[in-house]
Motif scaffolding. Sequence first.
Motif, mmCIF file in Angstrom:
data_model
loop_
_atom_site.group_PDB
_atom_site.id
_atom_site.type_symbol
_atom_site.label_atom_id
_atom_site.label_comp_id
_atom_site.label_asym_id
_atom_site.label_seq_id
_atom_site.Cartn_x
_atom_site.Cartn_y
_atom_site.Cartn_z
ATOM 1 N N SER A 1 -121.517 26.941 101.736
ATOM 2 C CA SER A 1 -122.230 27.576 100.623
ATOM 3 C C SER A 1 -123.218 28.617 101.140
ATOM 4 O O SER A 1 -123.427 29.647 100.493
ATOM 5 C CB SER A 1 -122.922 26.541 99.744
ATOM 6 N N GLU B 1 -124.853 27.977 93.321
ATOM 7 C CA GLU B 1 -124.413 26.816 92.531
ATOM 8 C C GLU B 1 -123.883 25.715 93.454
ATOM 9 O O GLU B 1 -124.253 24.554 93.314
ATOM 10 C CB GLU B 1 -123.346 27.226 91.511
ATOM 11 N N ALA B 2 -123.009 26.079 94.367
ATOM 12 C CA ALA B 2 -122.426 25.096 95.277
ATOM 13 C C ALA B 2 -123.485 24.542 96.224
ATOM 14 O O ALA B 2 -123.541 23.336 96.471
ATOM 15 C CB ALA B 2 -121.288 25.720 96.077
ATOM 16 N N CYS C 1 -126.795 24.355 95.831
ATOM 17 C CA CYS C 1 -127.782 23.516 95.146
ATOM 18 C C CYS C 1 -127.207 22.177 94.698
ATOM 19 O O CYS C 1 -127.936 21.203 94.560
ATOM 20 C CB CYS C 1 -128.391 24.277 93.977
ATOM 21 N N ALA C 2 -125.901 22.125 94.497
ATOM 22 C CA ALA C 2 -125.257 20.858 94.153
ATOM 23 C C ALA C 2 -125.342 19.865 95.307
ATOM 24 O O ALA C 2 -125.214 18.660 95.113
ATOM 25 C CB ALA C 2 -123.805 21.090 93.769
ATOM 26 N N GLN D 1 -134.779 21.114 96.311
ATOM 27 C CA GLN D 1 -134.546 22.280 95.460
ATOM 28 C C GLN D 1 -135.879 22.911 95.055
ATOM 29 O O GLN D 1 -136.021 24.142 95.049
ATOM 30 C CB GLN D 1 -133.756 21.898 94.206
ATOM 31 N N GLN E 1 -123.448 9.674 97.427
ATOM 32 C CA GLN E 1 -123.305 11.092 97.716
ATOM 33 C C GLN E 1 -124.341 11.470 98.772
ATOM 34 O O GLN E 1 -125.456 10.958 98.773
ATOM 35 C CB GLN E 1 -123.546 11.935 96.459
ATOM 36 N N LEU F 1 -126.866 14.146 100.057
ATOM 37 C CA LEU F 1 -127.606 15.303 99.580
ATOM 38 C C LEU F 1 -128.618 15.739 100.626
ATOM 39 O O LEU F 1 -129.246 14.897 101.285
ATOM 40 C CB LEU F 1 -128.334 14.974 98.275
#
Length: 167
Positions: A64, A71-72, A74-75, A82, A153, A155
């Motif tokens: 990204s 978008e990618a 920050c996901a 963030q 997930q 992050l």
Amino acid sequence: MRRLLLPALPLALLLAATACAGGEEAPEASEQAEESDAGAGGDANAEAGAESDALRAAGGFLASLQAVDGEAGCALIDPAAQNVLVEAHGAADCAEAFPAYAESLPDAEGAEVGEAVMGTDLDGDTPIATVTLVFAGGDDPGALELRQDSDDQWLATRLPGTSLGGA
């Protein structure tokens, strides 16, 4: 011929019953062996799987950056990190701040995902991976820290080139 079959029939039934009984015990013994193996090597396998997943997430984050895709990117960043980007770049949201963040880093075009060092939070409950991003020219803006959330997930909680922030 009938005389030979009659004595052989009870023997065949006895062998079949013994084989069936032995077959029922074998899965239990096999399950116990698997549980024992899982206890001995399960932690190592889980850590290797977690490291692989964290490296995959780091690769997605780096992709990204290379694509300057807010978008990618920050996901793959937790909300606290963030906010660090938003504040640092005076943007309305993470996706808007991401391109300026990407430009603030060394050229990401030739960058690669390096090694991961696995750990946990202070309670030992949350897996943490500190991943080195290797930039061309040897520039080192710092490591990417990822944590596994409650949905399993990975992050980013600390981003290269930013001051400490995040979880």
